[in-house]
Enzyme design. Sequence first.
Site, PDB file in Angstrom:
ATOM      1  N   GLN A 100       0.846  -1.121   0.099  1.00 32.93           N
ATOM      2  CA  GLN A 100       0.113  -0.076  -0.169  1.00 32.93           C
ATOM      3  C   GLN A 100       0.786   1.093   0.048  1.00 32.93           C
ATOM      4  OE1 GLN A 100      -3.157   0.804  -0.210  1.00 32.93           O
ATOM      5  NE2 GLN A 100      -3.680  -1.422  -0.902  1.00 32.93           N
ATOM      6  N   SER A 101       2.029   1.346  -0.622  1.00 30.52           N
ATOM      7  CA  SER A 101       2.724   2.458  -0.802  1.00 30.52           C
ATOM      8  C   SER A 101       2.130   3.637  -1.350  1.00 30.52           C
ATOM      9  CB  SER A 101       4.096   1.871  -1.421  1.00 30.52           C
ATOM     10  OG  SER A 101       4.870   3.074  -1.537  1.00 30.52           O
ATOM     11  N   ASN A 102       2.328   4.734  -0.839  1.00 32.08           N
ATOM     12  CA  ASN A 102       2.064   5.862  -1.615  1.00 32.08           C
ATOM     13  C   ASN A 102       3.077   6.433  -2.261  1.00 32.08           C
ATOM     14  OD1 ASN A 102      -0.509   6.589  -0.015  1.00 32.08           O
ATOM     15  ND2 ASN A 102       0.699   6.534   1.807  1.00 32.08           N
TER      16      ASN A 102
END
Length: 343
Positions: A79-81
């Site tokens: 879930q990396s921004n």
Amino acid sequence: MTDLMHILSQFPRASLLGAPTPLEPLPRISDTLGIDLSVKRDDLTGLGLGGNKIRQLEYYFGAAQAQKADTILITGAVQSNYVRCAAAAAARLNMRAILQLEDRVLGKSDLYRENGNVVLDHILGAELMHYSEGEDESGADTALRERAEQERAHGFHPYVIPLGLNNPPTGALGYMRAAREILDQRQDFDAIVVASGSGLTHMGLLAGLRLCGSDIPVYGSCVRRDATTQNARLTEVARRLQDMLGCADFLTETDIHLWDGALPPGYGQPGPRAQHAMGMMARQEGLFLDPVYTAKSFAAVPGLLEEGVLKRGMRVLFVHTGGTPALFAYAPELTAIFTEDQA
Ligand SMILES: *Cc1c(COP(=O)(O)O)cnc(C)c1O
């Protein structure tokens, strides 16, 4: 002022941000906590749903463009921004994006692996690859560099945005620039509170303030590692930043302030303090915090007040670093938490 901007002008920058982000008062939480609280809306950095990584990426993409790169490779959590923002920047700048996703948070649902930022990565047209270890930054960097070599063999010009500490902290330049932007908006803060993960945002902000002659203390709220481990990391980031800038010591040991009260139970898992912070920001100000970073970083404001580090009446700035797309990857947990009564 000229000093900082002069130092930054040595480094190529791809403009991704447009205008300064808003700096807004938070009147209801100010009343509740007895402080004068404002928020720097770096969740509104514009491109690709925004967040702090857009500022960092301006300098990585600047370097990539200077090398005539056509392919960006980057690692992040599922879930990396960061990787989502990199994919958006690559699209804007007509480059390919290869995103390496690490399994950093165990025991998560299919939703975590497929929703939130991952959907956006697909829409942005990025290629996804996986790395099964979540706590091996240099291993992830090596895997990405190997992939970059394959791209080169196919005639592409790859640029790797590295994860490990043994690299120049290029992303911090974006937050040095943000320090100038904040001071141009308002200078009279008694404290600034921000997330401390890789430490590039925290250290960049701190370095930028000091180079602008401001001595506002910056409190980093730990989102990934406990305060002792993070302190060592930041000391190393500071050393590498000073090397990269070619400036003499402008930071002192006592400039690093960390709070890890909302870190448990661990990275990517919001505990009670983070949950409380999310509820307060949404229900009193109508703004969303994310479960991985900003819920934990904002929790430092009431946390540091309780500990007496922040005091009633102080003018405090919270830097909202974005991350809201991850909310949708945490739907079951968040629904369970927030349909129970939250005072
Ligand atoms: C990456 C990230 C952070 C942490 O920033 P660092 O520069 O890695 O310390 C904070 N908030 C959000 C929303 C992020 O995506």
